[in-house]
Design a protein around this motif. Structure first.
Motif, PDB file in Angstrom:
ATOM      1  N   ILE A  95       0.940  -1.154  -0.070  1.00 48.65           N
ATOM      2  CA  ILE A  95      -0.074   0.071   0.088  1.00 48.65           C
ATOM      3  C   ILE A  95       0.761   1.368  -0.119  1.00 48.65           C
ATOM      4  CG2 ILE A  95      -1.662   1.505   1.298  1.00 48.65           C
ATOM      5  CD1 ILE A  95      -3.031  -1.299   2.248  1.00 48.65           C
ATOM      6  N   ARG A  96       1.825   1.224   0.697  1.00 45.60           N
ATOM      7  CA  ARG A  96       2.937   2.421   0.916  1.00 45.60           C
ATOM      8  C   ARG A  96       3.584   2.925  -0.253  1.00 45.60           C
ATOM      9  NH1 ARG A  96       3.597   0.888   6.308  1.00 45.60           N
ATOM     10  NH2 ARG A  96       5.513  -0.398   5.841  1.00 45.60           N
ATOM     11  N   LYS A  97       4.031   1.418  -1.054  1.00 44.52           N
ATOM     12  CA  LYS A  97       4.786   1.732  -2.482  1.00 44.52           C
ATOM     13  C   LYS A  97       3.648   2.254  -3.386  1.00 44.52           C
ATOM     14  CE  LYS A  97       8.025   0.625  -5.287  1.00 44.52           C
ATOM     15  NZ  LYS A  97       9.327   1.573  -5.351  1.00 44.52           N
ATOM     16  N   LEU A  98       2.201   1.448  -3.334  1.00 44.10           N
ATOM     17  CA  LEU A  98       1.446   2.044  -4.494  1.00 44.10           C
ATOM     18  C   LEU A  98       1.018   3.550  -4.095  1.00 44.10           C
ATOM     19  CD1 LEU A  98      -1.042  -0.902  -4.572  1.00 44.10           C
ATOM     20  CD2 LEU A  98       0.295  -0.124  -6.299  1.00 44.10           C
ATOM     21  N   VAL A  99       0.812   3.892  -2.908  1.00 45.95           N
ATOM     22  CA  VAL A  99       0.766   5.591  -2.618  1.00 45.95           C
ATOM     23  C   VAL A  99       1.779   6.343  -3.221  1.00 45.95           C
ATOM     24  CG1 VAL A  99       0.263   7.130  -0.895  1.00 45.95           C
ATOM     25  CG2 VAL A  99      -0.904   5.056  -0.850  1.00 45.95           C
ATOM     26  N   ASP A 100       3.166   5.927  -2.922  1.00 44.12           N
ATOM     27  CA  ASP A 100       4.201   6.470  -3.585  1.00 44.12           C
ATOM     28  C   ASP A 100       3.937   6.726  -4.994  1.00 44.12           C
ATOM     29  OD1 ASP A 100       5.031   7.340  -1.040  1.00 44.12           O
ATOM     30  OD2 ASP A 100       6.416   5.662  -1.065  1.00 44.12           O
ATOM     31  N   ASN A 101       3.734   5.441  -5.644  1.00 46.67           N
ATOM     32  CA  ASN A 101       3.929   5.538  -7.009  1.00 46.67           C
ATOM     33  C   ASN A 101       2.773   6.202  -7.544  1.00 46.67           C
ATOM     34  OD1 ASN A 101       2.380   3.134  -9.326  1.00 46.67           O
ATOM     35  ND2 ASN A 101       4.234   4.055  -9.924  1.00 46.67           N
ATOM     36  N   ILE A 102       1.697   6.214  -7.026  1.00 47.45           N
ATOM     37  CA  ILE A 102       0.385   7.098  -7.505  1.00 47.45           C
ATOM     38  C   ILE A 102       0.825   8.615  -7.369  1.00 47.45           C
ATOM     39  CG2 ILE A 102      -1.939   7.868  -7.139  1.00 47.45           C
ATOM     40  CD1 ILE A 102      -2.393   4.811  -6.515  1.00 47.45           C
ATOM     41  N   ALA A 103       1.712   8.940  -6.370  1.00 48.06           N
ATOM     42  CA  ALA A 103       1.789  10.358  -6.307  1.00 48.06           C
ATOM     43  C   ALA A 103       2.872  10.787  -7.221  1.00 48.06           C
ATOM     44  CB  ALA A 103       2.637  10.610  -4.864  1.00 48.06           C
ATOM     45  N   HIS A 104       4.002   9.917  -7.607  1.00 48.30           N
ATOM     46  CA  HIS A 104       4.874  10.159  -8.693  1.00 48.30           C
ATOM     47  C   HIS A 104       4.290  10.319 -10.264  1.00 48.30           C
ATOM     48  CE1 HIS A 104       8.009   8.336  -5.697  1.00 48.30           C
ATOM     49  NE2 HIS A 104       7.637   9.473  -5.540  1.00 48.30           N
ATOM     50  N   ILE A 105       3.468   9.341 -10.247  1.00 49.56           N
ATOM     51  CA  ILE A 105       2.712   9.526 -11.666  1.00 49.56           C
ATOM     52  C   ILE A 105       1.705  10.324 -11.921  1.00 49.56           C
ATOM     53  CG2 ILE A 105       3.627   7.094 -12.278  1.00 49.56           C
ATOM     54  CD1 ILE A 105       0.592   6.127 -12.180  1.00 49.56           C
ATOM     55  N   SER A 106       0.940  10.969 -10.615  1.00 55.44           N
ATOM     56  CA  SER A 106      -0.183  11.796 -10.757  1.00 55.44           C
ATOM     57  C   SER A 106      -0.199  12.881 -11.751  1.00 55.44           C
ATOM     58  CB  SER A 106      -0.420  12.219  -9.443  1.00 55.44           C
ATOM     59  OG  SER A 106       0.483  13.324  -9.133  1.00 55.44           O
ATOM     60  N   PRO A 107       1.110  13.424 -12.253  1.00 52.53           N
ATOM     61  CA  PRO A 107       0.930  14.544 -13.561  1.00 52.53           C
ATOM     62  C   PRO A 107       0.715  13.848 -14.778  1.00 52.53           C
ATOM     63  CG  PRO A 107       2.963  14.697 -12.020  1.00 52.53           C
ATOM     64  CD  PRO A 107       2.432  13.531 -11.590  1.00 52.53           C
ATOM     65  N   GLN A 108       0.694  12.475 -14.832  1.00 44.94           N
ATOM     66  CA  GLN A 108       0.303  11.708 -16.021  1.00 44.94           C
ATOM     67  C   GLN A 108      -0.956  11.157 -16.013  1.00 44.94           C
ATOM     68  OE1 GLN A 108       3.717  12.018 -15.506  1.00 44.94           O
ATOM     69  NE2 GLN A 108       3.939  13.088 -17.285  1.00 44.94           N
ATOM     70  N   VAL A 109      -1.567  11.399 -14.836  1.00 46.84           N
ATOM     71  CA  VAL A 109      -2.918  10.563 -14.823  1.00 46.84           C
ATOM     72  C   VAL A 109      -3.882  11.496 -14.754  1.00 46.84           C
ATOM     73  CG1 VAL A 109      -4.287   9.102 -12.946  1.00 46.84           C
ATOM     74  CG2 VAL A 109      -1.837   8.668 -13.272  1.00 46.84           C
ATOM     75  N   ARG A 110      -4.730  11.364 -15.754  1.00 50.89           N
ATOM     76  CA  ARG A 110      -6.295  12.005 -15.879  1.00 50.89           C
ATOM     77  C   ARG A 110      -7.174  11.351 -14.908  1.00 50.89           C
ATOM     78  NH1 ARG A 110      -6.692  12.161 -21.357  1.00 50.89           N
ATOM     79  NH2 ARG A 110      -6.107  14.472 -21.360  1.00 50.89           N
ATOM     80  N   ARG A 111      -7.373   9.921 -15.020  1.00 50.98           N
ATOM     81  CA  ARG A 111      -8.535   9.314 -14.072  1.00 50.98           C
ATOM     82  C   ARG A 111      -7.694   8.029 -13.525  1.00 50.98           C
ATOM     83  NH1 ARG A 111     -13.964  10.438 -17.276  1.00 50.98           N
ATOM     84  NH2 ARG A 111     -14.391  12.307 -16.243  1.00 50.98           N
ATOM     85  N   LEU A 112      -8.051   7.766 -12.530  1.00 53.26           N
ATOM     86  CA  LEU A 112      -7.418   6.363 -12.088  1.00 53.26           C
ATOM     87  C   LEU A 112      -8.438   5.181 -11.555  1.00 53.26           C
ATOM     88  CD1 LEU A 112      -4.762   4.983 -11.182  1.00 53.26           C
ATOM     89  CD2 LEU A 112      -5.077   5.937  -8.862  1.00 53.26           C
ATOM     90  N   ALA A 113      -8.126   3.945 -11.801  1.00 49.45           N
ATOM     91  CA  ALA A 113      -8.824   2.862 -11.571  1.00 49.45           C
ATOM     92  C   ALA A 113      -8.245   2.058 -10.981  1.00 49.45           C
ATOM     93  CB  ALA A 113      -9.728   2.607 -12.762  1.00 49.45           C
ATOM     94  N   LEU A 114      -8.615   1.436  -9.901  1.00 50.10           N
ATOM     95  CA  LEU A 114      -7.882   0.311  -9.144  1.00 50.10           C
ATOM     96  C   LEU A 114      -8.572  -0.959  -9.519  1.00 50.10           C
ATOM     97  CD1 LEU A 114      -6.722   1.710  -5.711  1.00 50.10           C
ATOM     98  CD2 LEU A 114      -5.323   1.579  -7.910  1.00 50.10           C
ATOM     99  N   VAL A 115      -7.922  -1.989  -9.912  1.00 51.68           N
ATOM    100  CA  VAL A 115      -8.620  -3.160 -10.098  1.00 51.68           C
ATOM    101  C   VAL A 115      -7.957  -4.461  -9.630  1.00 51.68           C
ATOM    102  CG1 VAL A 115      -9.400  -4.818 -12.102  1.00 51.68           C
ATOM    103  CG2 VAL A 115      -8.998  -2.289 -12.542  1.00 51.68           C
ATOM    104  N   GLY A 116      -8.975  -5.186  -8.636  1.00 49.64           N
ATOM    105  CA  GLY A 116      -8.458  -6.327  -8.062  1.00 49.64           C
ATOM    106  C   GLY A 116      -9.396  -6.655  -6.843  1.00 49.64           C
ATOM    107  N   ASP A 117      -8.945  -7.679  -6.193  1.00 47.30           N
ATOM    108  CA  ASP A 117      -9.593  -8.016  -4.949  1.00 47.30           C
ATOM    109  C   ASP A 117      -9.077  -7.333  -3.705  1.00 47.30           C
ATOM    110  OD1 ASP A 117     -10.983  -9.244  -2.839  1.00 47.30           O
ATOM    111  OD2 ASP A 117     -10.389 -11.214  -2.942  1.00 47.30           O
ATOM    112  N   PHE A 118      -9.948  -6.388  -3.269  1.00 49.27           N
ATOM    113  CA  PHE A 118      -9.367  -5.531  -2.085  1.00 49.27           C
ATOM    114  C   PHE A 118      -9.913  -5.910  -0.697  1.00 49.27           C
ATOM    115  CE2 PHE A 118      -9.438  -2.952  -5.900  1.00 49.27           C
ATOM    116  CZ  PHE A 118      -8.062  -2.853  -5.936  1.00 49.27           C
TER     117      PHE A 118
END
Length: 108
Positions: free
Chosen positions: A77-100
């Protein structure tokens, strides 16, 4: 240029996804973080490779993160949060797919 030509001339991301992926008249970037089960080392390597690739593309796209069959621990989760923060300038909308189900257990 038809849809088949676009796919044949496109490039692929480090996970093997077509980049960009053409879907219903639009484009998106599929971040395939699924199938890693408990292998955080391999997952984190994939995340780092995808992040570098996506940022260097300088494209702003709808983005989908596939987490099927990857166990989502607190470290993940921590790694994903950091990843999303880093790529956020390239992200228009974000969807997470999986069993949560496991995320709910970790968060509560």
């Amino acid at each position: 240029m038809n849809r088949h030509d676009r796919r044949m001339n496109g490039q692929t991301s480090p996970s093997g996804s077509l980049f960009p992926y053409h879907y219903k008249g639009g484009e998106l970037h599929c971040l395939k973080y699924g199938g890693f089960h408990n292998d955080e080392t391999a997952l984190f390597s994939r995340i780092d490779d995808e992040e570098e690739f996506f940022i260097s593309s300088k494209r702003k796209l709808n983005t989908w993160i596939d987490l099927y069959e990857t166990n989502v621990s607190r470290r993940v989760i921590r790694k994903l949060v950091d990843n999303i923060a880093h790529i956020s300038p390239q992200v228009r909308r974000l969807a997470l797919v999986g069993d949560f189900t496991i995320i709910r257990k970790l968060v509560v």
